[in-house]
Design a protein around this motif. Structure first.
Motif, PDB file in Angstrom:
ATOM      1  N   LEU A 145       0.784   4.174  -2.882  1.00  0.00           N
ATOM      2  CA  LEU A 145       0.531   5.581  -2.597  1.00  0.00           C
ATOM      3  C   LEU A 145       1.657   6.476  -3.099  1.00  0.00           C
ATOM      4  N   ALA A 148       1.221   7.342   7.367  1.00  0.00           N
ATOM      5  CA  ALA A 148       0.327   7.048   6.239  1.00  0.00           C
ATOM      6  C   ALA A 148      -0.794   8.072   6.082  1.00  0.00           C
ATOM      7  N   LEU A 149      -1.035   8.860   7.105  1.00  0.00           N
ATOM      8  CA  LEU A 149      -2.134   9.822   7.021  1.00  0.00           C
ATOM      9  C   LEU A 149      -1.804  10.940   6.051  1.00  0.00           C
ATOM     10  N   PRO A 150      -2.801  11.457   5.341  1.00  0.00           N
ATOM     11  CA  PRO A 150      -2.535  12.576   4.409  1.00  0.00           C
ATOM     12  C   PRO A 150      -2.148  13.828   5.181  1.00  0.00           C
ATOM     13  N   TRP A 200       0.817  -1.209   0.000  1.00  0.00           N
ATOM     14  CA  TRP A 200       0.000   0.000   0.000  1.00  0.00           C
ATOM     15  C   TRP A 200       0.853   1.262   0.000  1.00  0.00           C
ATOM     16  N   GLU A 201       1.947   1.224   0.748  1.00  0.00           N
ATOM     17  CA  GLU A 201       2.850   2.378   0.748  1.00  0.00           C
ATOM     18  C   GLU A 201       3.444   2.601  -0.641  1.00  0.00           C
ATOM     19  N   VAL A 214      -3.679   2.662   7.245  1.00  0.00           N
ATOM     20  CA  VAL A 214      -3.728   3.161   8.629  1.00  0.00           C
ATOM     21  C   VAL A 214      -4.358   2.113   9.547  1.00  0.00           C
ATOM     22  N   PHE A 247      -9.999  10.128   8.855  1.00  0.00           N
ATOM     23  CA  PHE A 247      -8.565  10.239   9.084  1.00  0.00           C
ATOM     24  C   PHE A 247      -8.267  10.840  10.456  1.00  0.00           C
ATOM     25  N   ARG A 289      -5.284   4.476   1.702  1.00  0.00           N
ATOM     26  CA  ARG A 289      -4.752   5.103   2.921  1.00  0.00           C
ATOM     27  C   ARG A 289      -5.475   4.591   4.165  1.00  0.00           C
ATOM     28  N   VAL A 321      -6.999   6.498  -3.709  1.00  0.00           N
ATOM     29  CA  VAL A 321      -6.035   6.901  -2.674  1.00  0.00           C
ATOM     30  C   VAL A 321      -6.652   6.819  -1.287  1.00  0.00           C
ATOM     31  N   ARG A 322      -7.850   7.323  -1.154  1.00  0.00           N
ATOM     32  CA  ARG A 322      -8.487   7.356   0.159  1.00  0.00           C
ATOM     33  C   ARG A 322      -8.673   5.941   0.726  1.00  0.00           C
TER      34      ARG A 322
END
Length: 864
Positions: A422, A454-456, A418-419, A439, A464, A435, A431-432
């Motif tokens: 992103l 990982a948070l925007p 996932w990282e 998380v 979030f 993420r 993306v959402r």
């Protein structure tokens, strides 16, 4: 107080040592300055004030040193060493802003002085740290404008620090202030012409501005920097290739990447797009502005913060032209079958599409999605892994492999995928979801720091924000968690979200030992009609935790009425009802819990079950009988109610019986008891030949009150009346206190520590008499299971003391050994054995006072 004084002394000594060291540096520096350019000698008031300043500095009193140094500078502004002393005093006192002003003022007089310049640089570097930290925090919470303001302040204080320039650049990019970012990058290049990082950043900004010519010039300039490592060269080339692809320049991509393996995961997608365009199989479209952003990595070193750039993973940006018809037809059939939820056929057709068009990442992604939908995560993981190995890695494939890995419990692998997804430019509509998944997984595996990363950085909504709060909570940053739970409440879009955030705030305040605040939030939420989305039984537990038993009991009752009270909650509901003095309801709930244990609907151990039955026994008790026969010396037995005229050192035997009544409505209020009673006492034997039998019969009526639930203090008033001619009429006030450990029967343990202390004070009024008693027993209880699980043997040591002002020698003190046998009886399914018979035998040795303290003491009693 002594500990605090010692700590203050320690701190003063530490400050003095630091002050002495700093003073040494000042004097050494001053000496050096004087050698180079001797300064005038001090005299008069300036000398006295300066001497005070040096003395205060050496003693660690930096505030006083700064004040005196300031006065000395005013008197003699031409002395450099006084300026240095003022600056160093202000720094040591923690007043950096004033130290910076004093340094600037000194440089006006002593321009270009290296000592002053060095101090100014050090002070400004320290001043810059606070706004820099604020800038990073502002970026983290998604406030780029605040980040820009803070970063500018950091740059103002530390104009020579590259990391502050790059912080400002990052803030401007987050704010989409591209022109400002280009200017900041240019200033950073001037600051360190040999550093490739600001050059590449400016190239990126020019590309985003649509100026391909300037961007290309900067990429070439970056590659021309000397001393680049192979990794740095590769990343610059990959970033430049992204810019070329965005501009449709496939030849530049081939030129940039020709020296790298086409199977390299970071190269394959970029070179594949370029080659497909070169072969006429695909086209590139774009105005050059859509290149992915490089990833900046900064690390602290002994020489300061050092930053590097990395190329992000990317997805294909080329549009295929010539696709095989068979592959397209198979893919179409796969989509049709998937819509009909015929996943077996869909998977078969998707595999055919891959055979016909193996070069397309889209058919691989189709198969992965179908395998996930069909509940075949292991197959999906294998398909994704092969696609990546074949050079078809895309952010979507990495994302889907992450979901597949999460389902087969490969949590670390899922997070890594996932990282990667992103970082590689995953489509915005995915993306959402990715993420949130990242998380949640990081929180699940207890890696809250990874969850935070990982948070925007911007646009934190409820989902979030509340996850960040849980990450802070896991890191024991409870104040930060509380702040975010409060923000989540404001951002909540549904009642469920809002109630969850409020509940989390309450729980966090309880963890912070701020129960009154938690209670206030809970009560306000209930008054506003909130928290209704939480199950009634669960909300009842929240009410119990904040101390609102009234609401808790209402919630337990409501859950029971709706058939939604879990069996595990019945016992807790019972204790809540007990604390609300609703004993019949408490008994009903506790009995229901006992039934649930018997039926296997709850899992509590036998000791917890026994304690529940003991509570039922206490709540259902309305009356009881206590009766005992004791043998011992006059004045030594724990019975001050008989009138005995025999010498204190003679043995007597006494019978005592009590019948008491505990009013059902108010006699037991959560362990605070009120009882009325009648007693009768009689002497059975008197070694000295005193009155016995009916002549010694003493009657008594009275009431007692145990005012506290948690403390066994009993206050009592008695009226004595004589039934025999050797008894007496009198009035008695009595206070008793006891503390016990392990005196009750136990259900699991076969032996356990036991001890208790008992003390009482008695005051008679008609025949003035004051009596005080103390007794402590310390030992170990053993359950005699071979005979009965209700039979307990208690060997112990005993200490005792008595005071009676009616004897010639008022006090007596003793210690000895003894043992007790206690048999419990009368139990039922719901009631722990409420009654016991006990036999105690002791021998006590006199320690001091009257001889009545020594000898045999025996007692048999029944509590029914």
């Amino acid at each position: 107080m002594a500990i605090r004084d010692a700590e203050r002394q320690r701190r003063r000594r530490l400050r003095a040592v630091i002050g002495s060291l700093l003073l040494s540096f000042v004097l050494i520096g001053s000496a050096g300055a004087q050698t180079a350019s001797p300064e005038p000698a001090l005299e008069g008031e300036a000398y006295s004030v300066a001497e005070d300043a040096y003395k205060a500095f050496s003693q660690g009193d930096f505030q006083k040193a700064a004040a005196s140094a300031r006065t000395s500078v005013t008197l003699r502004p031409d002395i450099l060493r006084l300026r240095l002393l003022l600056i160093d005093s202000l720094v040591a006192a923690g007043n950096l802003a004033a130290a910076e002003q004093a340094t600037s003022a000194a440089l006006d007089t002593f321009s270009a002085n290296p000592e002053l310049q060095g101090r100014q640089a050090s002070i400004r570097q320290r001043l810059a740290q606070q706004p820099a930290g604020e800038g990073y925090k502002a970026l983290e919470r998604g406030d780029p404008k605040a980040a820009i303001r803070a970063a500018r302040k950091a740059v103002e204080y530390g104009p020579d620090v590259m990391s502050y320039r790059l912080l400002l650049l990052a803030a401007q990019l987050a704010d989409n202030s591209l022109a400002g970012a280009a200017e900041t990058a240019s200033e950073a290049i001037k600051l360190d012409p040999g550093n490739y990082v600001p050059v590449v950043w400016r190239a990126y900004v020019y590309q985003k501005l649509g100026n391909r010519t300037l961007a290309l010039a900067d990429f070439n300039a970056a590659l021309a920097k000397p001393d680049l490592t192979d990794t740095e060269k590769k990343n610059i080339r990959l970033i430049a290739a992204d810019a070329a692809l965005a501009s449709g320049d496939f030849r530049a991509v081939q030129s940039l990447l020709q020296d790298y393996s086409k199977t390299d995961p970071m190269v394959v997608t970029r070179i594949g797009d370029a080659d497909a365009v070169a072969e006429g199989k695909a086209t590139l479209k774009g105005d050059g502005k859509a290149m992915p952003m490089p990833v900046q990595d900064c690390r602290d070193t002994p020489y300061g913060s050092v930053c590097s750039l990395q190329a992000p993973p990317v997805q294909s940006v080329a549009t295929p032209i010539d696709k095989k018809a068979e592959g397209m037809e198979a893919a179409s059939k796969a989509f049709e079958a998937a819509r009909a939820k015929n996943y077996g056929e869909a998977i078969t057709e998707a595999k055919k599409a891959i055979e016909d068009t193996p070069e397309l990442a889209s058919t691989r992604l189709l198969l992965i999605n179908l395998q996930l939908s069909a509940g075949r995560p292991a197959e999906a993981e294998a398909t994704a892994t092969k696609a990546i190995a074949d050079g078809l890695a895309t952010p979507e494939i990495y994302a889907q492999r992450g979901f597949a890995r999460s389902r087969i419990q490969n949590e670390r692998g899922a997070m890594s995928d996932w990282e990667t997804a992103l970082k590689g430019g995953l489509p915005s509509d995915q993306v959402r979801t990715v993420r949130l998944a990242l998380v949640d997984m990081a929180l699940k595996v207890r890696d809250p720091a990874r969850a935070l990363r990982a948070l925007p950085r911007t646009g934190l909504d409820y989902e979030f924000t509340i996850r960040r709060a849980y990450a802070y909570q896991a890191l024991a940053r409870k104040e930060d968690a509380l702040r975010d739970f409060q923000s989540a409440e404001r951002l909540a879009g549904t009642n469920v979200q809002r109630d969850g955030a409020i509940q989390a705030q309450i729980n966090t305040l309880l963890e912070l030992d701020r129960k009154p605040e938690a209670r206030a939030i809970f009560d306000a939420a209930i008054a506003r009609g909130q928290l209704r989305s939480i199950r009634e039984a669960d909300l009842a537990y929240v009410a119990v935790a904040v101390g609102n038993d009234s609401v808790a009991l209402q919630l337990f009752d409501r859950a029971k009425a709706h058939g939604a009270l879990p069996p595990r909650a019945t016992i807790d509901a019972g204790y809540t009802a007990m604390r609300q003095f609703q004993n019949p309801k408490a008994i009903a709930y506790l009995k229901e819990g006992i039934d649930a244990k018997a039926d296997g609907r709850i899992n509590i151990d036998d000791q917890k079950l026994f304690e529940t039955r003991r509570t039922v026994a206490d709540l259902t008790r309305v009356w009881g009988v206590n009766s005992s026969i004791s043998y011992g010396k006059v004045g030594s037995a724990p019975n001050p109610f008989l009138t005995i005229n025999s010498p204190a050192s003679t043995y007597t035997s006494q019978l005592g019986t009590e019948l008491y009544y505990r009013p059902e409505e108010f006699g037991n209020r959560n362990g605070a008891l009120f009882e009325v009673f009648g007693r009768m006492f009689e002497t059975l034997y008197d070694e000295a030949g005193g009155p016995t039998g009916l002549r010694s019969t003493q009657g008594m009526v009275g009431a007692r009150w145990k005012p506290f639930s948690e403390h066994n203090l009993v206050l009592e008033v008695d009226k004595l009346f004589k039934l025999g001619d050797a008894a007496r009429d009198d009035t008695l006030l009595r206070a008793a206190y006891s503390y016990t450990v392990g005196t009750d029967l136990r259900a699991i343990d076969t032996h356990w520590p036991t001890w208790y202390i008992y003390t009482e004070v008695d005051r008679f009024f008609e025949k003035t008499q004051l009596i005080g008693l103390f007794e402590g027993r310390f030992g170990h209880s053993f359950r005699l299971d071979p005979i009965s699980t209700n039979l307990v043997f208690f060997p112990h040591a005993v200490i005792a003391a008595s005071y009676d002002d009616s004897f010639a020698i008022h006090d007596a003190y003793s210690a000895g050994l003894g043992g007790s046998i206690r048999y419990w009886f009368g139990e039922t399914k719901y009631v722990a054995p409420p009654s016991y018979w006990e036999l105690t035998l002791q021998y006590r040795f006199r320690l001091a006072g009257d001889k009545r303290a020594e000898g045999i003491f025996a007692q048999t009693s029944i509590n029914y």
